[in-house]
Write an enzyme that holds these catalytic residues in place. Structure first.
Site, mmCIF file in Angstrom:
data_model
loop_
_atom_site.group_PDB
_atom_site.id
_atom_site.type_symbol
_atom_site.label_atom_id
_atom_site.label_comp_id
_atom_site.label_asym_id
_atom_site.label_seq_id
_atom_site.Cartn_x
_atom_site.Cartn_y
_atom_site.Cartn_z
ATOM 1 N N CYS A 2 0.856 -1.182 0.000
ATOM 2 C CA CYS A 2 0.000 0.000 0.000
ATOM 3 C C CYS A 2 0.894 1.235 0.000
ATOM 4 C CB CYS A 2 -0.908 0.025 1.233
ATOM 5 S SG CYS A 2 -2.130 -1.312 1.301
ATOM 6 N N GLY A 32 -1.129 1.075 -4.897
ATOM 7 C CA GLY A 32 -2.453 0.559 -4.560
ATOM 8 C C GLY A 32 -3.514 1.217 -5.405
ATOM 9 N N ASN A 106 0.541 0.321 5.852
ATOM 10 C CA ASN A 106 1.086 -0.444 4.736
ATOM 11 C C ASN A 106 1.760 -1.672 5.309
ATOM 12 O OD1 ASN A 106 2.379 -1.439 2.430
ATOM 13 N ND2 ASN A 106 4.090 -0.008 2.628
ATOM 14 N N GLY A 107 1.161 -2.833 5.106
ATOM 15 C CA GLY A 107 1.788 -4.046 5.618
ATOM 16 C C GLY A 107 0.793 -5.140 5.930
ATOM 17 N N TYR A 265 10.152 -4.423 -8.149
ATOM 18 C CA TYR A 265 8.857 -4.156 -8.774
ATOM 19 C C TYR A 265 8.058 -3.023 -8.148
ATOM 20 C CZ TYR A 265 4.084 -4.976 -10.404
ATOM 21 O OH TYR A 265 2.840 -4.816 -10.938
#
Length: 567
Positions: A2, A32, A106-107, A265
């Site tokens: 995210c 995201g 985020n996680g 990526y």
């Protein structure tokens, strides 16, 4: 995966925090695409806008920002790895007690089941979604509340965070806002998920300073923030209204191992993550790949290659360097449609497969009667790769070699990608020759894990502290402890989510786009009954998981001034 950010303007009378957060979301949109949200504070009140879709859709091309006044705030861009694709799970999450807390996460947490029991039976806090991010927020809120303070100070915030690190296991980078008080950022003790902080002079108050936190440095530099530092593993920073950043090592650092997929990526090439240039790391991947191709295929096979072709866009840099190293022509022979989602993070296999041809189209003259070497950043499920190979052959390629900038993905990614079932991974339990047959290519070559690590480390600054990475997706050895039975539980959850999404997700997104949303003073409101397929999915779970992990299907999280879906 995210994207999170937070801002505190040095001028507490300013009301443009949402404007800056909204702008930053466009720089982080790649992290995201399922949902977006912003929460800001003005005069002690929290104003929030969040919903399903891209940033441009949720904020109506920026028209809704005028209704979000505030001098500080947080934002979020969501790619769901826990929970579902529902408007109720868009972030930031908000709880009114204590003090009015908004948080973006985020996680992934690996002990959600344990946390649910604690929040229900001991903390007695209501959890309204299946998102583990909401669990983390409530653990923090409970710890802060247990201090029994009428008003919190900075030390109280850091004290409460110790409880978060004690109870919440996994990888996370979080930004939070305490209404009227300030903003907070903190990071897991292994530094798996990224977070950085920058500053700039205030544009409206002489001598004051604005502060900004984000998942990637590009969001800061594009908004004019400098003096960028990374939040360290196990470290937190709090910035009080009118104050300066106060750093605190909440727990000892276990490791400094960012997820290596950030460099392969996730992240933009114009970002720096933990002192490592994403761009330089991808250049190094190309050099390492040239060496690996020579070792694996031999000079005769390389001599026969007519052209190096990247799968745009994250492999472009590595492929260009590979072409130079092998003294081969480089061609951008796949043209990318820029108005299509990243296929890797689409939630359904068939959707990914169909989306490849919408996303990419070949220039036939670059393939016809040629031996082509196609370079991609990774090969995960193989869905995208097979379609790309098929397109190359349809365009006239006589032989196809497929090269991956990263090693074989053989294990679930527990810290941020929706990869729960190893059977979905094309390299799981297969030899290189078997993978080549599965992809329908003449040869497939993977970067070695050690070379990938070296490529990233050598792209770091002189004072870069990172010497290793989270690479469990390639070898099964994770930096965090994975509880027994976690993968089985995750597999069941993903299976149920797919059943639900298959029958209801498309219809729900269409309805959400036009459905007016009640503006409420806080908490949850009752809306329509269970979604089609929801009861069937619940019936297949065991009783304990049904009780603890699945909230009522007929509730939706609508917090303060949430107007994301109003017409």
């Amino acid at each position: 995966m995210c994207g999170v950010s937070a801002i505190l303007l040095g001028d507490s009378k300013a009301d443009t925090a949402a404007l800056e957060l909204h702008e930053s979301c466009y720089y982080l949109q790649h992290r995201g695409q399922d949902a977006a949200g912003i929460a800001v504070c003005q005069g002690g009140r929290v104003y929030q806008c969040k919903g399903l879709g891209l940033v441009s859709a949720v904020f109506n091309e920026g028209r809704r920002i005028v209704d979000l006044p505030g001098w500080c705030g947080v934002s979020h861009l969501r790619y769901p790895t826990a929970g579902g694709t529902y408007a109720s799970e868009a972030q930031p999450f908000f709880v009114n007690s204590p003090f009015g807390l908004s948080m973006s996460v985020n996680g992934n947490l690996v002990n959600s089941k344990e946390l649910l029991k604690f929040l229900d039976r001991e903390a007695r806090r209501h959890v309204n979604t299946d998102s583990d991010s909401e669990l983390l927020l409530n653990v923090f809120a409970h710890a802060l509340n247990e201090l029994g303070k009428f008003r919190a100070n900075v030390e109280d915030v850091f004290t409460a965070l110790r409880e978060v690190y004690t109870r919440c296991h996994g990888a996370y980078a979080c930004t939070a806002m305490i209404a009227g008080f300030g903003i907070l950022g903190f990071r897991d003790e292994n530094g798996i998920r990224p977070l950085c902080l920058g500053s700039r002079p205030s544009a409206t108050l002489e001598g004051a300073t604005d502060y900004f936190m984000a998942s990637e440095s590009i969001a800061l530099t594009q908004l004019g923030f400098g003096n960028i530092v990374d939040i360290l593993p196990g470290q937190a920073v709090f910035i009080q209204k009118g104050g300066v950043p106060q750093f605190r090592q909440i727990v000892p650092r276990k490791s400094y191992t960012p997820d290596i997929f950030e460099f392969v990526y996730f992240s933009r090439p114009d970002s720096h993550i933990d002192g490592i240039s994403v761009y330089r790391s991808r250049q190094n991947m190309g050099r390492m790949l040239a060496k690996k191709l020579r070792e694996t295929l031999g000079e005769q096979v390389i001599k026969d290659i007519d052209v190096i072709i990247p799968v745009p866009e994250t492999s472009n840099i590595a492929a260009a360097v590979l072409a130079t190293e092998l003294n081969k022509p480089f061609s951008s022979a796949f043209i990318k449609n820029r108005y299509i989602f990243r296929t890797f993070i689409l939630s359904e296999q068939k959707a990914r497969q169909k989306s490849v041809r919408r996303k990419l189209s070949p220039i036939a003259s670059e393939f016809k009667d040629r031996v082509v070497c196609i370079v991609d950043d990774s090969i995960v499920r193989g869905t995208t790769s097979r379609e790309i190979v098929q397109m190359a052959k349809e365009a006239g390629a006589v032989r196809v070699l497929f090269v991956s900038c990263s090693p074989e993905v053989t294990h679930p990614h527990v810290h941020g990608i929706d990869l729960a079932d190893p059977s979905e991974l094309v390299a799981h339990g297969k030899t290189r020759e078997e993978i080549a047959r599965r992809l329908d290519v003449d040869e497939v070559v993977y970067q070695s894990l050690e070379d990938l690590k070296t490529a990233c480390i050598e792209a770091g600054t002189e004072d870069c502290e990172v010497k290793d990475f989270e690479v469990g997706v390639f070898c099964g050895k994770y930096q965090t402890v994975v509880p027994e039975g976690y993968f089985e539980h995750l597999g069941r959850s993903q299976g149920n989510k797919k059943k639900i999404n298959k029958t209801s997700l498309s219809a729900e997104k269409e309805q959400d786009a036009a459905r007016p949303v009640l503006v409420a003073g806080g908490g949850a409101v009752n809306v329509a009954g269970p979604r089609e397929g929801q009861q069937e999915a619940h019936a297949e779970e065991d009783d304990e998981e049904h009780e603890s992990a699945n909230g009522p299907a007929n509730r939706e999280d609508i917090s303060l001034y949430n107007f994301a879906n109003t017409s």
